[in-house]
Design a protein around this motif. Structure first.
Motif, PDB file in Angstrom:
ATOM      1  N   GLN A  90       0.813  -1.214   0.000  1.00 49.94           N
ATOM      2  CA  GLN A  90       0.000   0.000   0.000  1.00 49.94           C
ATOM      3  C   GLN A  90       0.853   1.273   0.000  1.00 49.94           C
ATOM      4  N   SER A  91       2.140   1.124   0.279  1.00 46.93           N
ATOM      5  CA  SER A  91       3.036   2.281   0.298  1.00 46.93           C
ATOM      6  C   SER A  91       3.793   2.474  -1.010  1.00 46.93           C
ATOM      7  N   LEU A  92       3.787   1.459  -1.864  1.00 46.60           N
ATOM      8  CA  LEU A  92       4.509   1.542  -3.134  1.00 46.60           C
ATOM      9  C   LEU A  92       3.675   2.278  -4.165  1.00 46.60           C
ATOM     10  N   PRO A  93       4.310   2.934  -5.131  1.00 40.94           N
ATOM     11  CA  PRO A  93       3.559   3.684  -6.138  1.00 40.94           C
ATOM     12  C   PRO A  93       2.783   2.771  -7.085  1.00 40.94           C
ATOM     13  N   ALA A  94       1.670   3.267  -7.564  1.00 42.36           N
ATOM     14  CA  ALA A  94       0.843   2.512  -8.505  1.00 42.36           C
ATOM     15  C   ALA A  94       1.538   2.386  -9.851  1.00 42.36           C
ATOM     16  N   ARG A  95       1.240   1.314 -10.555  1.00 42.82           N
ATOM     17  CA  ARG A  95       1.684   1.149 -11.934  1.00 42.82           C
ATOM     18  C   ARG A  95       0.583   1.536 -12.919  1.00 42.82           C
ATOM     19  N   THR A  96      -0.647   1.575 -12.446  1.00 31.90           N
ATOM     20  CA  THR A  96      -1.764   1.939 -13.308  1.00 31.90           C
ATOM     21  C   THR A  96      -1.688   3.418 -13.651  1.00 31.90           C
ATOM     22  N   PRO A  97      -1.666   3.783 -14.940  1.00 33.24           N
ATOM     23  CA  PRO A  97      -1.588   5.198 -15.323  1.00 33.24           C
ATOM     24  C   PRO A  97      -2.805   5.978 -14.821  1.00 33.24           C
ATOM     25  N   ALA A  98      -2.587   7.234 -14.516  1.00 36.35           N
ATOM     26  CA  ALA A  98      -3.688   8.091 -14.075  1.00 36.35           C
ATOM     27  C   ALA A  98      -4.764   8.203 -15.147  1.00 36.35           C
ATOM     28  N   SER A  99      -4.367   8.051 -16.405  1.00 33.45           N
ATOM     29  CA  SER A  99      -5.348   8.117 -17.491  1.00 33.45           C
ATOM     30  C   SER A  99      -6.322   6.938 -17.457  1.00 33.45           C
ATOM     31  N   VAL A 100      -5.921   5.844 -16.813  1.00 34.20           N
ATOM     32  CA  VAL A 100      -6.770   4.653 -16.695  1.00 34.20           C
ATOM     33  C   VAL A 100      -7.566   4.692 -15.389  1.00 34.20           C
ATOM     34  N   ARG A 107       0.538   0.518  -5.256  1.00 36.04           N
ATOM     35  CA  ARG A 107       0.638  -0.791  -5.903  1.00 36.04           C
ATOM     36  C   ARG A 107      -0.554  -1.659  -5.515  1.00 36.04           C
ATOM     37  N   TYR A 108      -0.984  -1.525  -4.277  1.00 34.43           N
ATOM     38  CA  TYR A 108      -2.173  -2.243  -3.813  1.00 34.43           C
ATOM     39  C   TYR A 108      -3.389  -1.862  -4.665  1.00 34.43           C
ATOM     40  N   ASP A 109      -3.503  -0.584  -4.992  1.00 33.93           N
ATOM     41  CA  ASP A 109      -4.637  -0.108  -5.784  1.00 33.93           C
ATOM     42  C   ASP A 109      -4.653  -0.683  -7.189  1.00 33.93           C
ATOM     43  N   ASP A 110      -3.500  -1.114  -7.715  1.00 36.93           N
ATOM     44  CA  ASP A 110      -3.473  -1.723  -9.048  1.00 36.93           C
ATOM     45  C   ASP A 110      -4.410  -2.928  -9.107  1.00 36.93           C
ATOM     46  N   GLN A 141       2.458 -13.113  -5.089  1.00 34.75           N
ATOM     47  CA  GLN A 141       3.785 -12.917  -5.666  1.00 34.75           C
ATOM     48  C   GLN A 141       4.277 -11.481  -5.482  1.00 34.75           C
ATOM     49  N   ALA A 142       3.356 -10.519  -5.557  1.00 34.63           N
ATOM     50  CA  ALA A 142       3.745  -9.122  -5.330  1.00 34.63           C
ATOM     51  C   ALA A 142       4.207  -8.924  -3.893  1.00 34.63           C
ATOM     52  N   LEU A 143       3.513  -9.537  -2.941  1.00 38.26           N
ATOM     53  CA  LEU A 143       3.931  -9.438  -1.540  1.00 38.26           C
ATOM     54  C   LEU A 143       5.337 -10.004  -1.364  1.00 38.26           C
ATOM     55  N   LYS A 144       5.613 -11.097  -2.059  1.00 37.19           N
ATOM     56  CA  LYS A 144       6.920 -11.743  -1.940  1.00 37.19           C
ATOM     57  C   LYS A 144       8.007 -10.959  -2.675  1.00 37.19           C
ATOM     58  N   ASN A 145       7.766 -10.673  -3.927  1.00 37.01           N
ATOM     59  CA  ASN A 145       8.818 -10.116  -4.786  1.00 37.01           C
ATOM     60  C   ASN A 145       9.038  -8.625  -4.604  1.00 37.01           C
ATOM     61  N   GLU A 146       8.015  -7.902  -4.179  1.00 39.25           N
ATOM     62  CA  GLU A 146       8.116  -6.454  -4.059  1.00 39.25           C
ATOM     63  C   GLU A 146       8.197  -5.978  -2.612  1.00 39.25           C
ATOM     64  N   CYS A 147       7.808  -6.846  -1.678  1.00 39.08           N
ATOM     65  CA  CYS A 147       7.801  -6.434  -0.264  1.00 39.08           C
ATOM     66  C   CYS A 147       8.511  -7.421   0.649  1.00 39.08           C
ATOM     67  N   GLY A 148       9.209  -8.399   0.070  1.00 39.43           N
ATOM     68  CA  GLY A 148      10.057  -9.282   0.855  1.00 39.43           C
ATOM     69  C   GLY A 148       9.337 -10.288   1.719  1.00 39.43           C
ATOM     70  N   ILE A 366      -8.208 -15.902 -22.980  1.00 38.97           N
ATOM     71  CA  ILE A 366      -7.078 -15.236 -22.328  1.00 38.97           C
ATOM     72  C   ILE A 366      -7.558 -14.425 -21.130  1.00 38.97           C
ATOM     73  N   ILE A 367      -6.844 -14.568 -20.036  1.00 36.93           N
ATOM     74  CA  ILE A 367      -7.066 -13.727 -18.856  1.00 36.93           C
ATOM     75  C   ILE A 367      -5.872 -12.791 -18.713  1.00 36.93           C
ATOM     76  N   ASP A 368      -6.148 -11.518 -18.522  1.00 37.60           N
ATOM     77  CA  ASP A 368      -5.099 -10.513 -18.416  1.00 37.60           C
ATOM     78  C   ASP A 368      -5.432  -9.583 -17.260  1.00 37.60           C
ATOM     79  N   LEU A 369      -4.573  -9.534 -16.258  1.00 36.16           N
ATOM     80  CA  LEU A 369      -4.804  -8.694 -15.081  1.00 36.16           C
ATOM     81  C   LEU A 369      -4.297  -7.272 -15.264  1.00 36.16           C
ATOM     82  N   GLY A 370      -3.851  -6.952 -16.456  1.00 37.23           N
ATOM     83  CA  GLY A 370      -3.422  -5.587 -16.718  1.00 37.23           C
ATOM     84  C   GLY A 370      -2.276  -5.152 -15.833  1.00 37.23           C
ATOM     85  N   TYR A 371      -2.418  -3.985 -15.216  1.00 35.92           N
ATOM     86  CA  TYR A 371      -1.321  -3.415 -14.431  1.00 35.92           C
ATOM     87  C   TYR A 371      -1.122  -4.105 -13.076  1.00 35.92           C
TER      88      TYR A 371
END
Length: 396
Positions: A90-100, A107-110, A141-148, A366-371
């Motif tokens: 929840q403290s990391l920056p989002a990857r989803t563009p503001a335009s979306v 990152r949690y908001d993604d 995986q995000a919890l593991k790879n991005e937050c240890g 196809i399933i795509d989770l986007g950002y």
């Protein structure tokens, strides 16, 4: 108004009579046996595979399975490690563009934004189970790879605490919980759920309703939504849900909903009585017009509040991922009971209750989770927890 109150009274009576579980009850024992049976089936499959191939370091085996456990079985240090990782996300920056999604700030908001934009294609559709399996896995995986985070995704066994979820290790409000109930709001009235032209469902309010005031997420800010948040007077808020709308995390924990819809008997019945995937996933979500919200709705409305009650924004509630871990566990058990015929079983179309009409879901879809991450993947690759990208199991 009289009909509404009579309906609510019937629901409360049903909840009081519902069979809940503790570790000594027969339904809970039955669930234990089903999990053991599913584990045994999985181990036989993995052992046969290991014998048949020389590429043992490249395949999922019983030796490298990640084990997902219920929240209450984690040590205090393991629970804190998990909530610390969620707070990190929840403290990391989002990857989803503001335009979306202008309101996606972390990152949690993604993950929340992805769920919002795809909500009408991932509920009451052919990809409901697989899509959420993929979302929870990528969150893990995000919890593991991005937050240890070193652990695995825990799950919430609704059945174990059905009579009093607020006092469970998940919601007791301690530093080792997923935070407690919301501040008590009096005179909330009942919640009215509507779905198209089907008769409404009335749910009793919980024992909170306001901002969460204890535990790791007491200062959490919800940024996205609401879209379709059912309020206690029956009205609905509408919007895209993607704008920035900062507010506190609210909960309205309801033992009555838990006891009525997500008790041990509900889980066992769902698994054993529904022989095809169409019936299984429909009963799980609540057959429209039946008066039931299923175990899926049961978990969401047990948490209650904002954003848990909003079908679009519900991943904004951190317990969402524990809830859908249990959804995945129930599907895994159901598949294991007739693995040959159920591994690749799918049913449904690509739109919510096939409205508007759309093609049937296939294993090549196809399933795509986007950002949120994970990349495009076929349904076929998501059908087994020990194939494709997966290598995990569950214990009770």
């Amino acid at each position: 108004m009289l009909i509404r109150h009579l309906t609510c009274a019937l629901l409360l009576a049903r909840a009081a009579a519902a069979l809940t579980a503790d570790k000594n009850s027969q339904p809970f024992t039955d669930l234990e046996k089903l999990i053991e049976q599913a584990r045994s089936t999985q181990e036989h499959i993995l052992d046969d595979r290991a014998i048949a191939t020389e590429k043992r370091g490249e395949i999922c085996t019983r030796d490298n399975l990640t084990v997902r456990r219920p929240w209450g079985s984690l040590s205090k240090n393991e629970r804190k490690a998990y909530t610390d990782a969620v707070l990190c996300l929840q403290s990391l920056p989002a990857r989803t563009p503001a335009s979306v999604a202008p309101g996606a700030k972390s990152r949690y908001d993604d993950f929340v934004a992805t769920h919002i934009t795809q909500a009408l294609h991932i509920h009451y559709t052919g990809i409901f189970l697989a899509w959420h399996r993929w979302l929870v896995y990528n969150y893990e995986q995000a919890l593991k790879n991005e937050c240890g985070y070193k652990g695995s995704q825990p799950y919430w066994n609704w059945a174990l605490y059905a009579s009093d979820p607020a006092s469970s290790p998940i919601f007791d409000g301690s530093a080792y919980s997923m935070s407690g109930n919301g501040k008590y709001v009096p005179n909330k009235g009942i919640i009215t759920l509507t779905l198209g032209d089907f008769p409404p469902i009335y749910l009793p309010a919980g024992t909170g309703g306001g901002c969460v005031t204890s535990g790791p997420f007491k200062k959490m800010q919800v940024n996205l939504g609401p879209v379709t948040l059912p309020l206690n007077n029956g009205s609905v808020l509408t919007g895209t849900g993607l704008e920035y709308n900062p507010r506190c995390l609210k909960r309205d924990i309801s033992a009555r909903v838990n006891s009525a819809y997500a008790n041990a008997t509900s889980v066992i019945s769902l698994i054993l009585k529904n022989k095809n995937i169409g019936d299984f996933q429909m009963v799980m979500q609540g057959i429209p017009g039946s008066g039931s919200i299923g175990v899926h709705g049961g978990g969401h409305y047990t948490m209650g509040g904002d954003p848990a009650d909003d079908i679009f924004v519900s991943p904004g509630e951190p317990v969402f991922y524990l809830h859908h871990g249990m959804i995945d566990l129930v599907w895994w058990i159901w598949q294991a009971l007739d693995y040959k015929n159920r591994r690749d079983a799918i049913s449904g179309t690509g739109t919510f209750l096939n409205s508007p009409p759309s093609p049937n879901t296939t294993l090549d879809d196809i399933i795509d989770l986007g950002y949120a991450g994970g990349g495009p993947i076929t349904m076929r690759e998501l059908m087994s927890v020990h194939d494709g990208p997966f290598c995990y199991t569950y214990i009770l």
